[in-house]
Design a protein around this motif. Sequence first.
Motif, PDB file in Angstrom:
ATOM      1  N   ALA A   1       1.749  11.539   3.142  1.00 33.06           N
ATOM      2  CA  ALA A   1       0.646  10.842   3.830  1.00 33.06           C
ATOM      3  C   ALA A   1      -0.505  10.607   2.864  1.00 33.06           C
ATOM      4  CB  ALA A   1       0.170  11.643   5.039  1.00 33.06           C
ATOM      5  N   ILE A   2      -0.823  11.610   2.091  1.00 32.90           N
ATOM      6  CA  ILE A   2      -1.921  11.502   1.119  1.00 32.90           C
ATOM      7  C   ILE A   2      -1.621  10.398   0.116  1.00 32.90           C
ATOM      8  CG2 ILE A   2      -3.136  12.737  -0.728  1.00 32.90           C
ATOM      9  CD1 ILE A   2      -2.338  15.362   0.931  1.00 32.90           C
ATOM     10  N   ASP A   3      -0.410  10.396  -0.403  1.00 31.81           N
ATOM     11  CA  ASP A   3      -0.027   9.414  -1.423  1.00 31.81           C
ATOM     12  C   ASP A   3      -0.069   7.985  -0.894  1.00 31.81           C
ATOM     13  OD1 ASP A   3       0.348  11.532  -3.174  1.00 31.81           O
ATOM     14  OD2 ASP A   3       2.537  11.526  -2.985  1.00 31.81           O
ATOM     15  N   ILE A   4       0.478   7.749   0.309  1.00 32.64           N
ATOM     16  CA  ILE A   4       0.517   6.382   0.821  1.00 32.64           C
ATOM     17  C   ILE A   4      -0.880   5.903   1.206  1.00 32.64           C
ATOM     18  CG2 ILE A   4       1.070   6.911   3.249  1.00 32.64           C
ATOM     19  CD1 ILE A   4       2.501   3.963   1.198  1.00 32.64           C
ATOM     20  N   LEU A   5      -1.710   6.793   1.723  1.00 31.12           N
ATOM     21  CA  LEU A   5      -3.085   6.400   2.036  1.00 31.12           C
ATOM     22  C   LEU A   5      -3.816   5.956   0.778  1.00 31.12           C
ATOM     23  CD1 LEU A   5      -3.963   9.146   4.636  1.00 31.12           C
ATOM     24  CD2 LEU A   5      -3.985   6.678   5.077  1.00 31.12           C
ATOM     25  N   LYS A   6      -3.659   6.719  -0.287  1.00 31.97           N
ATOM     26  CA  LYS A   6      -4.296   6.343  -1.555  1.00 31.97           C
ATOM     27  C   LYS A   6      -3.737   5.015  -2.063  1.00 31.97           C
ATOM     28  CE  LYS A   6      -5.609  10.969  -3.050  1.00 31.97           C
ATOM     29  NZ  LYS A   6      -5.403  12.053  -4.040  1.00 31.97           N
ATOM     30  N   GLU A   7      -2.414   4.838  -1.967  1.00 30.36           N
ATOM     31  CA  GLU A   7      -1.780   3.601  -2.409  1.00 30.36           C
ATOM     32  C   GLU A   7      -2.325   2.401  -1.634  1.00 30.36           C
ATOM     33  OE1 GLU A   7       2.655   1.544  -2.306  1.00 30.36           O
ATOM     34  OE2 GLU A   7       2.525   3.735  -2.426  1.00 30.36           O
ATOM     35  N   LEU A   8      -2.629   2.596  -0.361  1.00 31.56           N
ATOM     36  CA  LEU A   8      -3.129   1.512   0.475  1.00 31.56           C
ATOM     37  C   LEU A   8      -4.645   1.353   0.402  1.00 31.56           C
ATOM     38  CD1 LEU A   8      -0.797   2.060   3.559  1.00 31.56           C
ATOM     39  CD2 LEU A   8      -0.679   0.194   1.867  1.00 31.56           C
TER      40      LEU A   8
ATOM     41  N   SER B   1     -13.891   3.593   5.079  1.00 26.11           N
ATOM     42  CA  SER B   1     -13.289   4.395   6.133  1.00 26.11           C
ATOM     43  C   SER B   1     -12.450   5.506   5.524  1.00 26.11           C
ATOM     44  CB  SER B   1     -12.398   3.511   7.005  1.00 26.11           C
ATOM     45  OG  SER B   1     -13.159   2.486   7.584  1.00 26.11           O
ATOM     46  N   LYS B   2     -12.557   6.675   6.133  1.00 28.16           N
ATOM     47  CA  LYS B   2     -11.808   7.829   5.636  1.00 28.16           C
ATOM     48  C   LYS B   2     -10.811   8.304   6.683  1.00 28.16           C
ATOM     49  CE  LYS B   2     -15.338  10.554   5.016  1.00 28.16           C
ATOM     50  NZ  LYS B   2     -16.157  11.740   4.691  1.00 28.16           N
ATOM     51  N   VAL B   3      -9.755   8.907   6.187  1.00 26.26           N
ATOM     52  CA  VAL B   3      -8.785   9.582   7.033  1.00 26.26           C
ATOM     53  C   VAL B   3      -8.750  11.039   6.603  1.00 26.26           C
ATOM     54  CG1 VAL B   3      -6.323   9.802   7.597  1.00 26.26           C
ATOM     55  CG2 VAL B   3      -7.373   7.538   7.448  1.00 26.26           C
ATOM     56  N   ALA B   4      -8.742  11.925   7.573  1.00 27.93           N
ATOM     57  CA  ALA B   4      -8.587  13.349   7.298  1.00 27.93           C
ATOM     58  C   ALA B   4      -7.108  13.689   7.426  1.00 27.93           C
ATOM     59  CB  ALA B   4      -9.402  14.179   8.268  1.00 27.93           C
TER      60      ALA B   4
ATOM     61  N   VAL C   1      -7.058   3.694   1.089  1.00 24.49           N
ATOM     62  CA  VAL C   1      -7.821   4.425   2.105  1.00 24.49           C
ATOM     63  C   VAL C   1      -8.319   5.736   1.506  1.00 24.49           C
ATOM     64  CG1 VAL C   1      -7.711   5.531   4.372  1.00 24.49           C
ATOM     65  CG2 VAL C   1      -6.430   3.412   3.953  1.00 24.49           C
ATOM     66  N   ASP C   2      -9.607   6.007   1.690  1.00 23.89           N
ATOM     67  CA  ASP C   2     -10.150   7.287   1.260  1.00 23.89           C
ATOM     68  C   ASP C   2      -9.569   8.399   2.125  1.00 23.89           C
ATOM     69  OD1 ASP C   2     -11.732   6.132  -0.694  1.00 23.89           O
ATOM     70  OD2 ASP C   2     -13.512   6.030   0.590  1.00 23.89           O
ATOM     71  N   VAL C   3      -9.241   9.501   1.504  1.00 25.86           N
ATOM     72  CA  VAL C   3      -8.596  10.590   2.230  1.00 25.86           C
ATOM     73  C   VAL C   3      -9.212  11.928   1.825  1.00 25.86           C
ATOM     74  CG1 VAL C   3      -6.711  10.745   0.533  1.00 25.86           C
ATOM     75  CG2 VAL C   3      -6.355  11.632   2.818  1.00 25.86           C
TER      76      VAL C   3
ATOM     77  N   LEU D   1       0.500   4.449   9.539  1.00 22.54           N
ATOM     78  CA  LEU D   1      -0.103   4.207  10.849  1.00 22.54           C
ATOM     79  C   LEU D   1      -1.622   4.360  10.796  1.00 22.54           C
ATOM     80  CD1 LEU D   1       0.125   3.560  13.838  1.00 22.54           C
ATOM     81  CD2 LEU D   1       0.695   5.978  14.245  1.00 22.54           C
ATOM     82  N   ALA D   2      -2.105   5.385  10.130  1.00 23.36           N
ATOM     83  CA  ALA D   2      -3.559   5.567   9.996  1.00 23.36           C
ATOM     84  C   ALA D   2      -4.185   4.385   9.262  1.00 23.36           C
ATOM     85  CB  ALA D   2      -3.862   6.875   9.273  1.00 23.36           C
ATOM     86  N   ALA D   3      -3.525   3.923   8.213  1.00 24.51           N
ATOM     87  CA  ALA D   3      -4.036   2.760   7.479  1.00 24.51           C
ATOM     88  C   ALA D   3      -4.031   1.520   8.362  1.00 24.51           C
ATOM     89  CB  ALA D   3      -3.204   2.533   6.218  1.00 24.51           C
ATOM     90  N   GLN D   4      -3.021   1.355   9.201  1.00 17.69           N
ATOM     91  CA  GLN D   4      -2.968   0.213  10.113  1.00 17.69           C
ATOM     92  C   GLN D   4      -4.101   0.270  11.135  1.00 17.69           C
ATOM     93  OE1 GLN D   4       1.195   0.719  11.238  1.00 17.69           O
ATOM     94  NE2 GLN D   4       1.690  -1.211  10.244  1.00 17.69           N
ATOM     95  N   ILE D   5      -4.424   1.463  11.600  1.00 22.50           N
ATOM     96  CA  ILE D   5      -5.552   1.628  12.526  1.00 22.50           C
ATOM     97  C   ILE D   5      -6.832   1.164  11.832  1.00 22.50           C
ATOM     98  CG2 ILE D   5      -7.009   3.341  13.689  1.00 22.50           C
ATOM     99  CD1 ILE D   5      -4.325   4.904  14.235  1.00 22.50           C
ATOM    100  N   ILE D   6      -7.039   1.618  10.618  1.00 24.32           N
ATOM    101  CA  ILE D   6      -8.234   1.220   9.861  1.00 24.32           C
ATOM    102  C   ILE D   6      -8.180  -0.269   9.524  1.00 24.32           C
ATOM    103  CG2 ILE D   6      -9.433   1.509   7.654  1.00 24.32           C
ATOM    104  CD1 ILE D   6      -8.649   4.510   7.887  1.00 24.32           C
TER     105      ILE D   6
END
Length: 165
Positions: free
Chosen positions: A20-27, A2-5, A29-31, A125-130
């Motif tokens: 946002a970019i950093d935390i998504l990568k840490e969790l 799953s990706k987040v834009a 999630v592809d961004v 929040l985006a990571a939680q949705i995914i």
Amino acid sequence: MSKVAVIMGSTSDLPVMQDAIDILKELGVDVDVDIVSAHRTPEKLFSFSKSAHTNGYKAIIAGAGGAAHLPGMVASLSPLPVIGVPVKSSNSIDGWDSVLSILQMPGGVPVATVALNGAKNAGILAAQIIGSSNSEIMNNIISYKEGLKEKVIKGAEEVKKTFWQ
């Protein structure tokens, strides 16, 4: 995967949106990151928004300052969840213009709105949705939140050592 834009109105928003970019990568999630201006590149905005769900995105984080039309316009065109990040910009009214532009959406066009310059929470929040449908991401979020708890407990112990001895 799953990706987040993560999109923003201009390069000046990047220092805020980097969280946002950093935390998504840490969790885990592809961004994908892009500049999509509601006012200067409306054709790109329409194209991106209408096709985001067919391009593998599961959520969109949109940061904007000033009039902050980007998150709402994306939400009006995309079936995906949109998380708006109000950015305090050089031409803003202490950021309130951005907050209210993103927060006060009409019925039928929801935008989840985080705090002023709150891109890190938008990423979480985006990571939680995914994570609601991806157990790997969910486990990463659980670990992250456990780390937050441990940090607070450790900080409390340090405060006690300093002030109660």
